[in-house]
Each structure stands twice: as structure tokens, then as C-alpha cells.
Design a protein around this motif. Sequence first.
Motif, PDB file in Angstrom:
ATOM      1  N   ARG A   1      38.883  47.264  35.552  1.00  0.00           N
ATOM      2  CA  ARG A   1      37.477  47.637  35.438  1.00  0.00           C
ATOM      3  C   ARG A   1      36.982  48.333  36.700  1.00  0.00           C
ATOM      4  NH1 ARG A   1      36.263  42.376  33.604  1.00  0.00           N
ATOM      5  NH2 ARG A   1      36.648  42.548  31.382  1.00  0.00           N
ATOM      6  N   VAL A   2      37.227  47.706  37.850  1.00  0.00           N
ATOM      7  CA  VAL A   2      36.615  48.217  39.082  1.00  0.00           C
ATOM      8  C   VAL A   2      37.350  49.436  39.626  1.00  0.00           C
ATOM      9  CG1 VAL A   2      35.728  45.936  39.659  1.00  0.00           C
ATOM     10  CG2 VAL A   2      37.866  46.712  40.688  1.00  0.00           C
ATOM     11  N   THR A   3      38.529  49.706  39.121  1.00  0.00           N
ATOM     12  CA  THR A   3      39.251  50.879  39.609  1.00  0.00           C
ATOM     13  C   THR A   3      39.243  52.019  38.590  1.00  0.00           C
ATOM     14  OG1 THR A   3      41.302  49.909  38.795  1.00  0.00           O
ATOM     15  CG2 THR A   3      40.805  49.590  41.123  1.00  0.00           C
ATOM     16  N   GLY A   4      38.586  51.810  37.478  1.00  0.00           N
ATOM     17  CA  GLY A   4      38.404  52.910  36.528  1.00  0.00           C
ATOM     18  C   GLY A   4      39.501  53.049  35.487  1.00  0.00           C
ATOM     19  N   PHE A   5      40.520  52.186  35.553  1.00  0.00           N
ATOM     20  CA  PHE A   5      41.599  52.296  34.566  1.00  0.00           C
ATOM     21  C   PHE A   5      41.116  51.862  33.179  1.00  0.00           C
ATOM     22  CE2 PHE A   5      43.977  52.315  38.450  1.00  0.00           C
ATOM     23  CZ  PHE A   5      45.102  53.065  38.186  1.00  0.00           C
TER      24      PHE A   5
ATOM     25  N   GLY B   1      52.079  49.071  38.322  1.00  0.00           N
ATOM     26  CA  GLY B   1      52.045  48.660  36.923  1.00  0.00           C
ATOM     27  C   GLY B   1      50.898  49.321  36.176  1.00  0.00           C
ATOM     28  N   LEU B   2      49.708  49.319  36.819  1.00  0.00           N
ATOM     29  CA  LEU B   2      48.549  49.943  36.181  1.00  0.00           C
ATOM     30  C   LEU B   2      48.796  51.428  35.956  1.00  0.00           C
ATOM     31  CD1 LEU B   2      45.709  48.213  38.206  1.00  0.00           C
ATOM     32  CD2 LEU B   2      46.179  47.937  35.775  1.00  0.00           C
TER      33      LEU B   2
ATOM     34  N   GLN C   1      38.567  52.284  31.373  1.00  0.00           N
ATOM     35  CA  GLN C   1      37.919  53.172  30.407  1.00  0.00           C
ATOM     36  C   GLN C   1      38.904  53.896  29.488  1.00  0.00           C
ATOM     37  OE1 GLN C   1      36.010  56.291  32.790  1.00  0.00           O
ATOM     38  NE2 GLN C   1      37.487  55.809  34.371  1.00  0.00           N
TER      39      GLN C   1
ATOM     40  N   MET D   1      44.149  48.493  46.437  1.00  0.00           N
ATOM     41  CA  MET D   1      43.601  49.490  45.497  1.00  0.00           C
ATOM     42  C   MET D   1      42.200  49.945  45.888  1.00  0.00           C
ATOM     43  SD  MET D   1      45.155  48.504  41.803  1.00  0.00           S
ATOM     44  CE  MET D   1      44.731  50.106  41.145  1.00  0.00           C
TER      45      MET D   1
ATOM     46  N   GLU E   1      54.743  52.067  47.114  1.00  0.00           N
ATOM     47  CA  GLU E   1      53.798  50.964  46.935  1.00  0.00           C
ATOM     48  C   GLU E   1      53.983  49.849  47.965  1.00  0.00           C
ATOM     49  OE1 GLU E   1      53.721  48.384  43.365  1.00  0.00           O
ATOM     50  OE2 GLU E   1      51.684  49.120  43.167  1.00  0.00           O
TER      51      GLU E   1
ATOM     52  N   GLN F   1      36.062  55.056  42.047  1.00  0.00           N
ATOM     53  CA  GLN F   1      35.340  54.630  40.852  1.00  0.00           C
ATOM     54  C   GLN F   1      33.859  54.430  41.178  1.00  0.00           C
ATOM     55  OE1 GLN F   1      36.283  54.693  37.834  1.00  0.00           O
ATOM     56  NE2 GLN F   1      34.524  53.694  36.882  1.00  0.00           N
TER      57      GLN F   1
ATOM     58  N   GLU G   1      42.290  38.068  32.523  1.00  0.00           N
ATOM     59  CA  GLU G   1      40.971  38.453  33.044  1.00  0.00           C
ATOM     60  C   GLU G   1      41.082  39.060  34.447  1.00  0.00           C
ATOM     61  OE1 GLU G   1      37.244  39.356  32.504  1.00  0.00           O
ATOM     62  OE2 GLU G   1      38.485  38.561  30.891  1.00  0.00           O
TER      63      GLU G   1
ATOM     64  N   ASP H   1      39.833  42.686  35.435  1.00  0.00           N
ATOM     65  CA  ASP H   1      38.864  42.948  36.502  1.00  0.00           C
ATOM     66  C   ASP H   1      39.319  44.124  37.372  1.00  0.00           C
ATOM     67  OD1 ASP H   1      36.913  41.181  35.945  1.00  0.00           O
ATOM     68  OD2 ASP H   1      37.529  39.651  37.396  1.00  0.00           O
ATOM     69  N   VAL H   2      40.577  44.080  37.750  1.00  0.00           N
ATOM     70  CA  VAL H   2      41.116  45.169  38.570  1.00  0.00           C
ATOM     71  C   VAL H   2      40.998  46.494  37.815  1.00  0.00           C
ATOM     72  CG1 VAL H   2      43.191  46.115  39.648  1.00  0.00           C
ATOM     73  CG2 VAL H   2      42.686  43.674  39.860  1.00  0.00           C
TER      74      VAL H   2
ATOM     75  N   MET I   1      49.819  42.325  37.953  1.00  0.00           N
ATOM     76  CA  MET I   1      50.216  43.711  37.791  1.00  0.00           C
ATOM     77  C   MET I   1      49.729  44.475  39.021  1.00  0.00           C
ATOM     78  SD  MET I   1      49.413  46.228  34.629  1.00  0.00           S
ATOM     79  CE  MET I   1      49.849  45.015  33.420  1.00  0.00           C
ATOM     80  N   SER I   2      50.619  45.103  39.717  1.00  0.00           N
ATOM     81  CA  SER I   2      50.222  45.853  40.904  1.00  0.00           C
ATOM     82  C   SER I   2      49.745  47.239  40.487  1.00  0.00           C
ATOM     83  CB  SER I   2      51.392  45.973  41.869  1.00  0.00           C
ATOM     84  OG  SER I   2      52.298  46.935  41.381  1.00  0.00           O
ATOM     85  N   SER I   3      49.357  47.991  41.498  1.00  0.00           N
ATOM     86  CA  SER I   3      48.910  49.363  41.266  1.00  0.00           C
ATOM     87  C   SER I   3      49.963  50.169  40.506  1.00  0.00           C
ATOM     88  CB  SER I   3      48.613  49.970  42.634  1.00  0.00           C
ATOM     89  OG  SER I   3      48.726  51.342  42.617  1.00  0.00           O
TER      90      SER I   3
END
Lengths: 113, 704
Positions: free
Chosen positions: A91-95, A59-60, A97, B256, B88, B263, A84, A88-89, A55-57
Motif C-alpha cells: 500500500r505505502v509503496t504504491g504496488f 519479491g514485490l 494499486q 523501501m 538487494e 508514492q 496484512e 501494508d508495504v 516478501m522483500s522488495s
Amino acid sequence: MSSLSFLEKTYLNWSVLSVDGQIDSKTVGEFKEALDQKLLTSKCLAIDLTLVRFMSSAGLRALLVLHHQTSSQGLSLVFVGINEDIQDVMRVTGFHQHFTLVSSLDELQPAVQ
Amino acid sequence: MTQSSNRVDLNPTSTISGFEVRPGRPLPFGVTAVANGLNFSIFTSSGTSCTLVLFRLGEKIPYAEISIPESFRVGNVYSIIVFGLDIETLEYGYRIDGPNSFSSGHSFDHSKILMDPYARLISGRDFWASDPDWSDIYPYRSRVPLDDFDWGNDKQLEIPPEDLIIYELHIRGYTVSTTSESKYPGTYAGLVEKIPYLKALGINAVELMPIFEFDEYENSRDHPETGEKLYNFWGYSTLGFFAPKAAFASTGTIGMQVDEFKQLVKSFHSAGIEVILDVVFNHTAEGNEQGPVLSFKGLDNKVYYMLTPEGYYFNFSGTGNTLNCNNPIVRNLVLDCLRYWVAEYHIDGFRFDLAAILGRDPLGYPLSNPPLLESLAFDPILSKAKLIAEAWDAGGLYQVGTFPAFGRWGEWNGKYRDCVRRFLKGDEGMVGELAQRVQGSPDLYEASGRSPATSVNFITCHDGFTLNDLVSYNDKHNDANGEFNRDGGNDNYSWNCGVEGVSGNPDILQFRIRQMQNALSILMMSRGVPMLLMGDEFARTQGGNNNAYCLDSPISWVDWSLIQSNQELWSFTQALISLRNLHPALRVNSFSDSGSKLLGLASSSFHGSIPYQPDWSNSSKQLAWLFSCDIDIDQSCESDAVYVITNMSQFASWFDLPQLPESKTWSIAINTGDRASPFAKNSGSPFTNSGLLAGEHSVIILTT
């Protein structure tokens, strides 16, 4: 030309949309279209991404938009089976939460409507 | 059809190369998303034509080139809105035509594709030390990020500068070692994993060595003897001022890094820790006459760089070129850049590398009122951001104490570093200067109306020895850098405590630990803003290398296993930080504070074996200082006092203690001469004797 395939079903009182393919800028349009259709008819929406390997940016960001749409309309939303690497992506980019995630449909409880 | 696309001004006016376009808006520079399109804007004062070059992500050859019509140019700015682009997968650059002759200072070259100086996302070095394609016609590519990060309620923390405890670190070096046991080693996300650690240590600001996009392959080479690949590891050479380094992001390979870095800032803020960026505006990655043409050189060489009358690059940075910071165009670029990082990334402050250059005029002469520094000092968006200067440059301009501060700028206090280092090793003639340094250097800052927190006090930083190496090596050992030990400074003021480097002698090892404790004690007991270097709290070593700029190896990486072997030093550092936070007398931010009326003590006073009788003689190696203040807490007034005894002679000495009112007693908080228990585990035990013996090379700290 890559594309996504969709499968719709019901599990408990969840309206489930299963997606197969890669969600990126090429396919995000059809992904959004399918989500918009589901929003018209569902109060409890489960998006099953078990078969989505990448999933790219874009998609997120589509997931984030969906989250805001469902929140503002008072709908329930859960994402199922996100792999997973994608988690991970997120998690580290804040999505991460913002979302409710479960690993499989079996974990779903009947949604409170 | 959306409402916005009904607007006449958001619809195409013509088609160029198959793309629907319309004249753009000249401001802001860079690329801005508009309805259904992107607004491109680029400045060139001497260019004669401008072509927008479009690539699909990662493809070798551009898929389109759009020659921007002259009618789209306003003044010296070409701008165009292009519709229907996929944000993108878009990579873009420019070709600029114009004069090209060395003597005129112009180097336009239509064959080069140039990076946008305002690019906020840059691809090309997405994965650390992945061998680049050297034949790429456009190696570093401008991209367009979305500014849609969800910050929640996050904002700058605005911690008062006098309360800061800064911790300097390198993103990759901090967590890339396997000893770090990071899930995301060497990345922004890896650093986020360390927040609980940093919180436990007690610091409240991290200063990140350069995170603006740079190329680790710039001037990369093989070590002449070992063959080891040497990189631009530190990154003090900027490629893109608006873009976070992709290879420092675990998500850089999918572009990203913007989200991941945001973040990071958000996570630090929620832990109460500020994020300060080390920024490099003095030069760029384009080097000198032999360097590559990547962006500025081809956009407007004469505007962006300081050139000699003959057309050569001035080299006040020591790295090939010098950015022309007091040219109004460049000044605006710097201002736009810092505003962007504050507004879009919530950055709390900046440390400016070789900041003295920012005060030079286009011919290199120091200005008395540099417009750039003034603009930054009074900028409304930057008004809560810390501005910290490395107040010297490689051209010999040394401005510690005289940096044009406009009431705003702090300074890395190099004089503090040198003085404390020399005092620690037992040099004579240092106590007079030490008295100034521990007060926040009033000799440097008071006359110009500046305050103690102007001074960022440090004993070690990335440049030079680590703290452990400072007490383990007399000389630098930089062979690993492949320059035959010629690089790196020789004025280290270090002392190996008896043996050069690694030692198995327990007495020497114990003495080194004590010297590190002494150093940290003086640092934390000084007014001003203390700064620690990553890993010094557990005796990190670089094996005597004092300039590990090119090493991506265990020498430059933090070895986290040391935290176990040096637990005593770690706990000591934590206790010291806690002590500093407990005692406002250490954080008084005025040179004219009246001290403690309740205790009858001046704000600062100096002492020797007998109170109020410091030994200022040249041979003296001892000094004690007493800091005090009154503070208002919940409408009542309380007093605070801290007494610091430093004895760097080879002999123990008796120190009578200054008297306190009868209701108060001193407690020993720290005694580095007490091997078994150098710091009080609880609040410190009351000390009723009239004085105490300070061991040789030791520091004792007492509090009320």
C-alpha cells in the motif's frame, strides 16, 4: 540455504500456484522461474501467498513484473491470501494499486476468459 | 544468454578478488545498474588509490574488497563495473588512500570506509531512535535502489508561484503523536494519510523539513536535569544528499524508503498539492576537526569544505563546517542532486537552508554572481522547480532583497515576518513598512525586476514560536532543550496578551485567538506566497519553546486533539484560504499591474479612517489597503477588489469605505472583532453603509 516450495492445483477455472517460504533476493530466482513456467500453460493465474510470511522488495518487484506480463498477454491474474504486513508495504509503496487481491480461494469467482 | 550480454563492452575483462570486473564508465557518479552488473564511479582529486568495499546487508565485516586498478582511473575518477552482485543485499563503500596532514588540508585515511556521496539509498539508521551499534566500522552504508517506480502520468504540478499556499511540516512531528491516530505514525505513509485533511484546509503545497538522510543521533545527548534523550530531531544536517531518510519510512527497515517517498509525491500530486523539499547544502554531518570522517572528509577534504589557510573548517553554517559550494566539483554535486530529485522524484521545488552560504567563494567572501546560484537558476531540468532561498547565513550575511536571484529565486521574507509581528503587537512606526510588506515587498524586489511572488511571506516557521506561542509568550522557554535557555533567538517580537504562557482567563484566551486570526488574515491578504506552519491553523503550542530542534517529544509533535478545542480557528483559517483562492486581486504577481479599469481602482492603494488618507505617522497602528485587478474569464472581463482594514491600536476606529461604482457593493467576509461570527459563512452579506467601526486589535476584510 532458504528455499521455496510450490504446490499446483486448479480451483474453478483458475490455475493456482501456492507458495510457501520467504520471498527475498535469495529465493526470488526460483519464484520467478516457477511463475514463468505457469505463464506458459495458464490463462487464469491465481498466486496463493497465504504461507508467505515475508516478501522483500525483490519479491514485490517480481509480482509487478508478473502483473505486466499477464496484462500484456491478456491473462487474468489474482493474488490470494497476502498477509496484512505485506499488504501494508504494498500500500505505502504504491504496488497495491496494480494488483487484484483476494483473501482466500473461496472468494474467487470463475474467471472470464 | 540475453542480447545485451553478447555485447563485448558488457562482459568482464578481468577478475579481482574473485569478482569479474571491467573498467567502468566515469559518468554518472555513484552506482548505475548495467546488464549483469553495477557500474561504480567515484571522484577523488588527491587520493592515491581506491578500494571498493562490499558488505552483505547488515553484516559487520565486509565480504569483499576490490582494489580498483589504476588503469581503471580516468582523470580523477575511479570507475569499475562489477558483475554478479545482488543489488538487494549489497552495501558498499570505499577506502581512499592519500596524504593526511592537517596543515595541507588533506585527511585521507585508508582505515576508514567512506560512504558514496552519490548514494541514493542509505542503511544504518533504518528505524527511528533505535540505539546504534557505536562500534560499527561503517555506520551509514551506501546501497543501490532500483529506479523502477511506476509513476503513471504523474509530473510536476507547475502551479504558478503566486497561487501557492505553502504548509511547512516535519514528517515525524506531524503524525507521530497518538492523537494523530495514524496507521503509520511519523512516516511518509503517515503524511499521505493526512492528504484529505490538507486538501480540506485548502493549501496546495507542502514544504517538508529535511528528508535527506540524516542521523538523529548526531550530537544526541541526555538532558542534564531530566535525563531525557535529546536528538537531532529536525535533521538540518545531511548525511546523504541523494537518499530519503529511511527512518521516516514505514518501510525503511526493509529498505523501501525510495518507493514509499515516491508514492508520497505521487499521492500529493494526484490531490493537486505540490511537494517542496527543505534542502541543506550549507554543511554536512561530518562536523569540524573533531567530527567523524564519513564521506567527504576522506574523499577530498579540501575540495568539499571551506578551509581556513591553517586548515580549520570555516563555520558559516554555525554547525561546524561549510560545504564549498562554489567549487566546480561541489557545484556539480548540488546540481546533480537537485536534478535527481526533480527527475526521479518529481519534486516541485526546493527551499534552501541558509542559502546565503551558496553565494560565498571558497574563502567565504560573498560573490556578486555566484556560479552555483546561476547554474541552478538556468538549469533545464530545474526550470519548472521553485527555488526558494533562506537568504541569510550564520556568518552574518543577510541577503533578503539582495539575494542573487537571476530572475528565478524566491526568498523566505524574514522582513515580512518581523514587520507583521511587530505591527500585530502594536509597535509604533510599522505602518510604512507594512504597506511594503503586504504588497509583496516592492521596496525589496521591484528595482531588480522581481515580482511579488518572489516573497514567501510567513509569520511563523519551524524556527521560532508557533503562532499560538507568538501570542502567549513574551520570552522563549527552552529549558527542555538542555541548554539552560541559552539557545534560540531572542528577537521574537512576540506579545503574551497579558499573561506569560498558559492562562485560564477567558478574556485573554479570546484575545489570543483574535490575535491569531489577525495574523492569519494579514498573511492571507498579502501579495506574495503565504506560508503556514503545521498546526498553526488549530493553535498548536510548543509551550513557549522557540527552538525545538532536539526534541522528539509532545513539545515538537503536532497534537491533533487541538483541532477539536480550536475548531473556531481552524474554520477561520480554512475560510481565509478559500477567500484568498477566490480573489485574484490578492495574487497579482506584478508590481506594475494597472489594477481594475472596470472599477476605476489602482492595483494597490492605502487608506485610513478616510479613504486614500492613510495615517503614516509614527504613532499610527492602523492601515487599510485595497487591492484590485481585472481578469479575463471566458473572453469577458471581470473585476475583483479586496479591502483590508487592520487596526492594532487599543481603540476602535471608524473607517469610511472607498467608493465603488454603483453596480458594486462591498461585502464583509471577515471581521475578527466580531466574536460570534468572525467570518461570513456564505459569500458575505452586502454592506450598504458608507463605513464601519473596526474594533481594537482587529482585522476586517471586505470584498466586491
